[in-house]
Design a protein around this motif. Structure first.
Motif, PDB file in Angstrom:
ATOM      1  N   LEU A  80      -6.635  -3.551   0.801  1.00  0.00           N
ATOM      2  CA  LEU A  80      -6.593  -2.279   0.955  1.00  0.00           C
ATOM      3  C   LEU A  80      -6.363  -1.705   2.318  1.00  0.00           C
ATOM      4  O   LEU A  80      -6.899  -1.882   3.383  1.00  0.00           O
ATOM      5  CB  LEU A  80      -8.036  -1.516   0.479  1.00  0.00           C
ATOM      6  CG  LEU A  80      -8.197  -1.655  -1.128  1.00  0.00           C
ATOM      7  CD1 LEU A  80      -9.613  -1.027  -1.341  1.00  0.00           C
ATOM      8  CD2 LEU A  80      -7.463  -1.106  -2.068  1.00  0.00           C
TER       9      LEU A  80
ATOM     10  N   ILE B 235     -11.579   1.362  -8.956  1.00  0.00           N
ATOM     11  CA  ILE B 235     -10.517   1.863  -9.852  1.00  0.00           C
ATOM     12  C   ILE B 235     -10.945   1.458 -11.428  1.00  0.00           C
ATOM     13  O   ILE B 235     -11.626   0.561 -11.737  1.00  0.00           O
ATOM     14  CB  ILE B 235      -9.469   0.964  -9.578  1.00  0.00           C
ATOM     15  CG1 ILE B 235      -8.312   1.268 -10.213  1.00  0.00           C
ATOM     16  CG2 ILE B 235      -9.571  -0.738  -9.519  1.00  0.00           C
ATOM     17  CD1 ILE B 235      -7.260   2.533  -9.668  1.00  0.00           C
TER      18      ILE B 235
ATOM     19  N   ASN C  67     -11.898   7.609  -9.020  1.00  0.00           N
ATOM     20  CA  ASN C  67     -11.860   6.331  -8.184  1.00  0.00           C
ATOM     21  C   ASN C  67     -12.124   6.725  -6.570  1.00  0.00           C
ATOM     22  O   ASN C  67     -11.293   6.429  -5.784  1.00  0.00           O
ATOM     23  CB  ASN C  67     -10.274   5.916  -8.348  1.00  0.00           C
ATOM     24  CG  ASN C  67     -10.097   5.768  -9.790  1.00  0.00           C
ATOM     25  OD1 ASN C  67     -10.742   5.247 -10.518  1.00  0.00           O
ATOM     26  ND2 ASN C  67      -8.733   6.275 -10.035  1.00  0.00           N
TER      27      ASN C  67
ATOM     28  N   ASN D 285       0.866  -1.187   0.018  1.00  0.00           N
ATOM     29  CA  ASN D 285      -0.209  -0.049  -0.084  1.00  0.00           C
ATOM     30  C   ASN D 285       0.857   1.363  -0.106  1.00  0.00           C
ATOM     31  O   ASN D 285       0.441   2.382   0.274  1.00  0.00           O
ATOM     32  CB  ASN D 285      -0.864   0.142   1.177  1.00  0.00           C
ATOM     33  CG  ASN D 285      -2.144  -0.709   1.007  1.00  0.00           C
ATOM     34  OD1 ASN D 285      -3.332  -0.257   0.321  1.00  0.00           O
ATOM     35  ND2 ASN D 285      -2.052  -2.153   1.289  1.00  0.00           N
TER      36      ASN D 285
ATOM     37  N   ALA E 286     -12.308  -2.613  -6.017  1.00  0.00           N
ATOM     38  CA  ALA E 286     -11.287  -3.194  -5.677  1.00  0.00           C
ATOM     39  C   ALA E 286     -11.263  -3.530  -3.998  1.00  0.00           C
ATOM     40  O   ALA E 286     -11.924  -2.591  -3.568  1.00  0.00           O
ATOM     41  CB  ALA E 286     -10.137  -2.348  -5.935  1.00  0.00           C
TER      42      ALA E 286
ATOM     43  N   LYS F 151     -12.951   6.273  -3.281  1.00  0.00           N
ATOM     44  CA  LYS F 151     -12.624   5.320  -1.791  1.00  0.00           C
ATOM     45  C   LYS F 151     -13.890   5.205  -0.644  1.00  0.00           C
ATOM     46  O   LYS F 151     -14.637   5.884  -0.654  1.00  0.00           O
ATOM     47  CB  LYS F 151     -11.348   5.875  -0.986  1.00  0.00           C
ATOM     48  CG  LYS F 151     -10.158   6.220  -2.240  1.00  0.00           C
ATOM     49  CD  LYS F 151      -8.859   6.574  -1.354  1.00  0.00           C
ATOM     50  CE  LYS F 151      -8.706   7.902  -0.906  1.00  0.00           C
ATOM     51  NZ  LYS F 151      -7.255   8.160  -0.370  1.00  0.00           N
TER      52      LYS F 151
ATOM     53  N   GLN G  33      -0.459  -0.417 -10.352  1.00  0.00           N
ATOM     54  CA  GLN G  33      -0.896  -1.207  -9.198  1.00  0.00           C
ATOM     55  C   GLN G  33      -1.617  -2.279  -9.473  1.00  0.00           C
ATOM     56  O   GLN G  33      -2.730  -2.150 -10.463  1.00  0.00           O
ATOM     57  CB  GLN G  33      -1.456  -0.186  -8.047  1.00  0.00           C
ATOM     58  CG  GLN G  33      -0.703   1.118  -7.737  1.00  0.00           C
ATOM     59  CD  GLN G  33       0.635   0.958  -7.181  1.00  0.00           C
ATOM     60  OE1 GLN G  33       0.948   0.244  -6.659  1.00  0.00           O
ATOM     61  NE2 GLN G  33       1.602   2.005  -7.607  1.00  0.00           N
TER      62      GLN G  33
ATOM     63  N   VAL H 289      -5.094  -4.675  -2.925  1.00  0.00           N
ATOM     64  CA  VAL H 289      -3.805  -4.045  -3.991  1.00  0.00           C
ATOM     65  C   VAL H 289      -2.718  -4.634  -3.617  1.00  0.00           C
ATOM     66  O   VAL H 289      -2.130  -4.658  -2.519  1.00  0.00           O
ATOM     67  CB  VAL H 289      -3.923  -2.361  -3.606  1.00  0.00           C
ATOM     68  CG1 VAL H 289      -3.563  -1.843  -2.340  1.00  0.00           C
ATOM     69  CG2 VAL H 289      -3.067  -1.977  -4.786  1.00  0.00           C
TER      70      VAL H 289
ATOM     71  N   TRP I  33      -4.421  -4.156  -8.688  1.00  0.00           N
ATOM     72  CA  TRP I  33      -6.045  -4.022  -7.999  1.00  0.00           C
ATOM     73  C   TRP I  33      -6.355  -5.420  -8.081  1.00  0.00           C
ATOM     74  O   TRP I  33      -6.569  -5.921  -9.059  1.00  0.00           O
ATOM     75  CB  TRP I  33      -6.574  -3.119  -8.475  1.00  0.00           C
ATOM     76  CG  TRP I  33      -5.931  -1.669  -8.584  1.00  0.00           C
ATOM     77  CD1 TRP I  33      -5.431  -1.273  -9.525  1.00  0.00           C
ATOM     78  CD2 TRP I  33      -5.744  -0.894  -7.424  1.00  0.00           C
ATOM     79  NE1 TRP I  33      -4.689   0.073  -9.216  1.00  0.00           N
ATOM     80  CE2 TRP I  33      -5.058   0.423  -7.767  1.00  0.00           C
ATOM     81  CE3 TRP I  33      -6.378  -0.762  -6.103  1.00  0.00           C
ATOM     82  CZ2 TRP I  33      -4.846   1.453  -7.000  1.00  0.00           C
ATOM     83  CZ3 TRP I  33      -5.967   0.501  -5.327  1.00  0.00           C
ATOM     84  CH2 TRP I  33      -5.356   1.488  -5.674  1.00  0.00           C
TER      85      TRP I  33
ATOM     86  N   HIS J 216      -6.298   3.829   1.461  1.00  0.00           N
ATOM     87  CA  HIS J 216      -6.453   3.554   0.072  1.00  0.00           C
ATOM     88  C   HIS J 216      -7.969   3.181  -0.003  1.00  0.00           C
ATOM     89  O   HIS J 216      -8.264   2.544  -1.253  1.00  0.00           O
ATOM     90  CB  HIS J 216      -5.354   2.641  -0.632  1.00  0.00           C
ATOM     91  CG  HIS J 216      -4.033   3.386  -0.896  1.00  0.00           C
ATOM     92  ND1 HIS J 216      -4.046   4.583  -1.576  1.00  0.00           N
ATOM     93  CD2 HIS J 216      -2.932   3.020  -0.418  1.00  0.00           C
ATOM     94  CE1 HIS J 216      -2.901   4.737  -1.650  1.00  0.00           C
ATOM     95  NE2 HIS J 216      -2.131   3.993  -1.158  1.00  0.00           N
TER      96      HIS J 216
ATOM     97  N   SER K 130      -8.320  -9.094 -11.353  1.00  0.00           N
ATOM     98  CA  SER K 130      -7.193  -8.135 -11.117  1.00  0.00           C
ATOM     99  C   SER K 130      -6.931  -7.356 -12.288  1.00  0.00           C
ATOM    100  O   SER K 130      -7.121  -7.665 -13.696  1.00  0.00           O
ATOM    101  CB  SER K 130      -6.137  -8.872 -10.658  1.00  0.00           C
ATOM    102  OG  SER K 130      -5.682 -10.083 -11.409  1.00  0.00           O
TER     103      SER K 130
END
Ligand SMILES: Nc1nc2c(c(=O)[nH]1)N[C@H]1C(S)=C(S)[C@@H](COP(=O)(O)O)O[C@H]1N2
Ligand SMILES: [Mo]
Length: 425
Positions: A392, A403, A412, A268, A384, A414, A331, A387, A333, A396, A315
């Motif tokens: 997460l 995502i 995106n 992360n 997601a 959160k 990254q 990650v 995800w 994040h 993913s």
């Protein structure tokens, strides 16, 4: 005859004494700016399109854009680094151009002060366009830099300010280019770039009024002056460009925002924009009682995090790329496809509509966002849960975040709590 202003007044041609001022210097800087500012305008308009501003009311910060929105199109999800590149260019090139812009203003300063304000209707119009040009440029650079440096000093109003400002500025720029580019091209042809660069003598006075009628002794050569501007730009470039990368390069980005907290290392360990603490999202919100609600014409579904973990997971390697210009590299995800969630509330995955996303976050900006149908349908668009092989982190977006490939970071969301499929205008 009206008496000419004395040399102690900035309106007097003799007040400005640098031997460097003249059509050549102004033309060189002007040509560089023309290329750079056009790139800023284009990447700026693209960046705006990427926000899905047609998905009112959530994303649309400029409902009055009217005709100015004529060019808006469905922002694609391919290539997945599109917004990262676009916004990295917009902000890095913008910051790099600051010394050139200042030098250009310096080079024409006698004209900005010249009196009388207008000699004819044509002259009055030209000066009005200059006012919009100079004012517009300063306004766009100041609002842009403030937004990047101070984390959305004016969250809601930045978009309309910067967007409308860009149109005013670019309109004035077009007028200016039509009036001046022929002269600039002629001056550069006649004087040559290298020849004049090496020549210490002041330029011949033209009708332009840029050359000082009583030039002082030079304190710096033309080469030295342009070198200083170039060095200033180079310094800003190397201390900004690292914002588009992770790791040691990011640490070279002195003038780029560094986010709410040190992201640390590990899976992360990449840039954080707003920490959970900063926006008031606490452990209770993210705890066992959290449920994701998915709504659509087929009904409403409530899912715990364990429920989500049991759904088919996929993913995707995608970056976070912020409007502020910084981005992370890809990254990994892992989570549930948005189109699979749409299928739970009555949609076929290939005809899934857009979705309205809401966060459990109760205060602050960016709690809500709307995604278009092409974004929902892309198999890489995820809710997601993990990650880089780990859960997460709270910062994040634990328990779940959106995502989407090629989308601006602000979409995106959160700490997602509600997904409403369909029903977006
Ligand atoms: N709920 C919520 N989601 C959010 C935000 C926010 O403030 N609140 N910030 C957005 C912005 S502007 C960006 S750039 C990304 C940053 O994601 P990161 O902090 O995980 O790097 O999250 C987005 N999602
Ligand atoms: Mo952002």
């Amino acid at each position: 005859m009206p008496s000419a202003p004395r040399n102690t007044s900035p309106a007097a041609p003799g007040f400005w004494r640098s031997p460097l001022r003249g059509p050549w210097l102004t033309s060189v800087l002007g040509v560089v700016l023309l290329a750079g500012l056009t790139l800023l305008f284009v990447t700026g308009l693209l960046s705006y399109a990427a926000y899905n501003p047609n998905l009112s009311p959530v994303n649309d910060k400029t409902p009055d854009k009217g005709l100015l929105g004529f060019y808006l199109f469905d922002w694609p999800t391919d290539p997945h680094w599109l917004y990262r590149l676009n916004q990295g260019l917009h902000v890095t090139v913008g910051i790099t151009l600051i010394p050139v812009l200042l030098a250009k203003l310096w080079s024409v300063i006698p004209k900005l002060f010249a009196l009388p304000p207008a000699r004819s209707v044509g002259h009055a119009l030209e000066r009005l366009s200059l006012l919009l040009l100079v004012g517009g440029a300063l306004f766009e650079f100041v609002t842009g830099v403030l937004n990047v440096q101070l984390e959305y000093l004016f969250p809601g109003s930045f978009y309309p300010l910067h967007f409308y400002g860009a149109w005013v500025f670019f309109g004035a720029l077009v007028a200016h280019v039509v009036l001046r580019l022929p002269t600039a091209v002629r001056v550069l042809r006649e004087q040559g770039f290298r020849a004049r660069l090496r020549d210490p003598a002041p330029e011949r006075d033209e009708e332009g009024g840029l050359v000082s009628p009583r030039p002082a002794e030079p304190t710096v050569s033309r080469r030295g002056a342009l070198g200083m501007v170039g060095a200033g730009s180079a310094l800003l470039f190397v201390t900004t460009a690292g914002q588009s990368f992770d790791g040691p390069l990011r640490r070279t980005a002195l003038f780029a925002p560094h986010g709410g907290a040190d992201p640390g290392s590990g899976p992360n360990g990449f840039q954080i924009n707003k920490t959970a603490a900063k926006v008031g999202v606490g452990p209770v919100d993210m705890g066992k009682a959290w449920r994701l609600v998915v709504e659509g014409p087929g009904g409403s579904v409530r899912l715990s995090r364990d429920d989500l973990m049991r759904l088919p997971s996929h993913s995707a390697a995608l970056p976070i790329a912020c409007v502020e210009g910084w981005s992370t590299s890809d990254q990994w995800w892992r989570g549930v496809r948005l189109r699979d969630l749409a299928a739970m509330v009555g949609y076929d995955e290939d005809t899934a509509p857009g979705v309205f996303v809401e966060s459990l976050q109760r205060r602050g900006a960016f709690r809500k966002a709307a995604l278009r149908d092409n974004q929902v349908r892309d198999p890489r668009s995820l809710l997601a849960l993990q990650v880089n092989g780990e859960e997460l982190s709270p910062d994040h977006g634990y328990p779940a975040r959106i995502i989407v490939p090629a989308a601006p970071g602000v979409l995106n969301t959160k700490w997602v709590s509600l997904l409403t499929f369909g029903g977006l205008r």
